[in-house]
Design a protein around this motif. Structure first.
Motif, PDB file in Angstrom:
ATOM      1  N   ASN A   1      -0.533   3.727   0.071  1.00  0.00           N
ATOM      2  CA  ASN A   1       0.488   2.794   0.587  1.00  0.00           C
ATOM      3  C   ASN A   1      -0.164   1.628   1.316  1.00  0.00           C
ATOM      4  O   ASN A   1       0.265   1.249   2.423  1.00  0.00           O
ATOM      5  CB  ASN A   1       1.471   3.516   1.508  1.00  0.00           C
ATOM      6  CG  ASN A   1       2.401   4.435   0.764  1.00  0.00           C
ATOM      7  OD1 ASN A   1       2.517   4.354  -0.462  1.00  0.00           O
ATOM      8  ND2 ASN A   1       3.062   5.323   1.472  1.00  0.00           N
TER       9      ASN A   1
ATOM     10  N   THR B   1       9.704   6.975   2.524  1.00  0.00           N
ATOM     11  CA  THR B   1       9.139   6.774   1.195  1.00  0.00           C
ATOM     12  C   THR B   1       8.992   5.292   0.906  1.00  0.00           C
ATOM     13  O   THR B   1       9.938   4.530   1.025  1.00  0.00           O
ATOM     14  CB  THR B   1      10.035   7.417   0.137  1.00  0.00           C
ATOM     15  OG1 THR B   1      10.171   8.807   0.431  1.00  0.00           O
ATOM     16  CG2 THR B   1       9.425   7.258  -1.245  1.00  0.00           C
ATOM     17  N   PHE B   2       7.779   4.927   0.522  1.00  0.00           N
ATOM     18  CA  PHE B   2       7.447   3.516   0.412  1.00  0.00           C
ATOM     19  C   PHE B   2       7.353   3.140  -1.042  1.00  0.00           C
ATOM     20  O   PHE B   2       6.387   3.481  -1.715  1.00  0.00           O
ATOM     21  CB  PHE B   2       6.126   3.258   1.145  1.00  0.00           C
ATOM     22  CG  PHE B   2       5.725   1.810   1.185  1.00  0.00           C
ATOM     23  CD1 PHE B   2       4.619   1.360   0.489  1.00  0.00           C
ATOM     24  CD2 PHE B   2       6.449   0.902   1.928  1.00  0.00           C
ATOM     25  CE1 PHE B   2       4.244   0.038   0.530  1.00  0.00           C
ATOM     26  CE2 PHE B   2       6.091  -0.431   1.981  1.00  0.00           C
ATOM     27  CZ  PHE B   2       4.979  -0.863   1.277  1.00  0.00           C
ATOM     28  N   ARG B   3       8.344   2.422  -1.531  1.00  0.00           N
ATOM     29  CA  ARG B   3       8.338   1.927  -2.903  1.00  0.00           C
ATOM     30  C   ARG B   3       8.901   0.515  -2.911  1.00  0.00           C
ATOM     31  O   ARG B   3      10.020   0.289  -3.377  1.00  0.00           O
ATOM     32  CB  ARG B   3       9.169   2.835  -3.811  1.00  0.00           C
ATOM     33  CG  ARG B   3       8.571   4.193  -4.072  1.00  0.00           C
ATOM     34  CD  ARG B   3       9.212   4.886  -5.267  1.00  0.00           C
ATOM     35  NE  ARG B   3       8.701   6.242  -5.443  1.00  0.00           N
ATOM     36  CZ  ARG B   3       9.252   7.314  -4.926  1.00  0.00           C
ATOM     37  NH1 ARG B   3      10.354   7.200  -4.188  1.00  0.00           N
ATOM     38  NH2 ARG B   3       8.737   8.509  -5.109  1.00  0.00           N
TER      39      ARG B   3
ATOM     40  N   ARG C   1      -3.604  -3.407  -4.524  1.00  0.00           N
ATOM     41  CA  ARG C   1      -2.894  -2.348  -3.793  1.00  0.00           C
ATOM     42  C   ARG C   1      -3.387  -0.990  -4.221  1.00  0.00           C
ATOM     43  O   ARG C   1      -3.870  -0.805  -5.322  1.00  0.00           O
ATOM     44  CB  ARG C   1      -1.357  -2.468  -3.978  1.00  0.00           C
ATOM     45  CG  ARG C   1      -0.789  -1.757  -5.212  1.00  0.00           C
ATOM     46  CD  ARG C   1      -0.644  -2.704  -6.356  1.00  0.00           C
ATOM     47  NE  ARG C   1       0.114  -2.084  -7.440  1.00  0.00           N
ATOM     48  CZ  ARG C   1      -0.439  -1.708  -8.581  1.00  0.00           C
ATOM     49  NH1 ARG C   1      -1.736  -1.850  -8.790  1.00  0.00           N
ATOM     50  NH2 ARG C   1       0.315  -1.182  -9.542  1.00  0.00           N
TER      51      ARG C   1
ATOM     52  N   ASN D   1      -1.586   2.433  -4.409  1.00  0.00           N
ATOM     53  CA  ASN D   1      -0.269   3.055  -4.275  1.00  0.00           C
ATOM     54  C   ASN D   1      -0.351   4.407  -3.571  1.00  0.00           C
ATOM     55  O   ASN D   1       0.543   4.767  -2.804  1.00  0.00           O
ATOM     56  CB  ASN D   1       0.370   3.224  -5.652  1.00  0.00           C
ATOM     57  CG  ASN D   1       0.638   1.889  -6.317  1.00  0.00           C
ATOM     58  OD1 ASN D   1      -0.210   1.003  -6.352  1.00  0.00           O
ATOM     59  ND2 ASN D   1       1.829   1.740  -6.872  1.00  0.00           N
TER      60      ASN D   1
ATOM     61  N   TRP E   1       4.590  -3.895  -6.926  1.00  0.00           N
ATOM     62  CA  TRP E   1       4.061  -2.582  -6.567  1.00  0.00           C
ATOM     63  C   TRP E   1       3.851  -1.697  -7.784  1.00  0.00           C
ATOM     64  O   TRP E   1       2.877  -0.953  -7.852  1.00  0.00           O
ATOM     65  CB  TRP E   1       5.021  -1.913  -5.579  1.00  0.00           C
ATOM     66  CG  TRP E   1       4.377  -0.785  -4.837  1.00  0.00           C
ATOM     67  CD1 TRP E   1       4.657   0.540  -4.955  1.00  0.00           C
ATOM     68  CD2 TRP E   1       3.334  -0.896  -3.861  1.00  0.00           C
ATOM     69  NE1 TRP E   1       3.852   1.264  -4.117  1.00  0.00           N
ATOM     70  CE2 TRP E   1       3.031   0.419  -3.434  1.00  0.00           C
ATOM     71  CE3 TRP E   1       2.620  -1.964  -3.321  1.00  0.00           C
ATOM     72  CZ2 TRP E   1       2.063   0.678  -2.470  1.00  0.00           C
ATOM     73  CZ3 TRP E   1       1.648  -1.707  -2.368  1.00  0.00           C
ATOM     74  CH2 TRP E   1       1.379  -0.396  -1.952  1.00  0.00           C
ATOM     75  N   SER E   2       4.742  -1.745  -8.744  1.00  0.00           N
ATOM     76  CA  SER E   2       4.600  -0.840  -9.872  1.00  0.00           C
ATOM     77  C   SER E   2       3.674  -1.403 -10.935  1.00  0.00           C
ATOM     78  O   SER E   2       2.777  -0.716 -11.416  1.00  0.00           O
ATOM     79  CB  SER E   2       5.975  -0.540 -10.473  1.00  0.00           C
ATOM     80  OG  SER E   2       6.589  -1.733 -10.912  1.00  0.00           O
TER      81      SER E   2
ATOM     82  N   TYR F   1      15.807  -7.092  -2.182  1.00  0.00           N
ATOM     83  CA  TYR F   1      14.378  -7.288  -2.403  1.00  0.00           C
ATOM     84  C   TYR F   1      13.911  -8.715  -2.143  1.00  0.00           C
ATOM     85  O   TYR F   1      13.257  -9.349  -2.972  1.00  0.00           O
ATOM     86  CB  TYR F   1      13.971  -6.829  -3.809  1.00  0.00           C
ATOM     87  CG  TYR F   1      14.196  -5.358  -3.995  1.00  0.00           C
ATOM     88  CD1 TYR F   1      15.027  -4.879  -4.989  1.00  0.00           C
ATOM     89  CD2 TYR F   1      13.590  -4.433  -3.149  1.00  0.00           C
ATOM     90  CE1 TYR F   1      15.247  -3.519  -5.149  1.00  0.00           C
ATOM     91  CE2 TYR F   1      13.810  -3.070  -3.300  1.00  0.00           C
ATOM     92  CZ  TYR F   1      14.630  -2.633  -4.304  1.00  0.00           C
ATOM     93  OH  TYR F   1      14.857  -1.294  -4.459  1.00  0.00           O
TER      94      TYR F   1
END
Length: 119
Positions: A77, A28-30, A72, A74, A53-54, A104
């Motif tokens: 990915n 899972t890519f977050r 990006r 999402n 990312w978010s 991070y």
């Protein structure tokens, strides 16, 4: 284990454009953020663009501000670097990287893709 694979590098003339892509695979890519770095022989790796990312908040180095755009997708990915008005000094190996795990920092790297801009 997350893997990052870049594509889209090549040889172009000054003033032309290229779009780099970086696809993430694995668990899972977050990530907290994704970035594009570049490096030339004998020089340190330079962060040229970053995106959270978010929230999609972006950062650009002074050398590419106004010419490069990071984005990006999402759902896919994937992170992109649209490079316009390329200059010979943009010639470098470009690396995609992610802030994947606590604390991070940039801890996941792609293999790099070469961008060469001729004058």
């Amino acid at each position: 284990q997350v893997q990052l694979v870049e594509s889209g590098g090549g040889l172009v003339q000054a003033g032309e454009s290229l779009r780099l892509s970086c696809a993430a695979s694995g668990r899972t890519f977050r990530p907290a953020a994704m970035g594009w770095f570049r490096q030339t022989p004998g020089k340190e790796r330079e962060l040229v663009a970053e995106i959270t990312w978010s929230g999609g908040r972006t950062f650009y180095s002074d050398s590419v501000e106004g010419r490069f755009t990071i984005s990006r997708d999402n759902a896919k990915n994937t992170v992109y670097l649209q490079m316009n008005s390329l200059k010979p000094e943009d010639t470098a190996a470009y690396y995609c990287a992610g802030k994947v795990s606590v604390p991070y920092r940039y801890d996941c790297w792609g293999q790099g893709t070469q961008v060469t801009v001729s004058s």
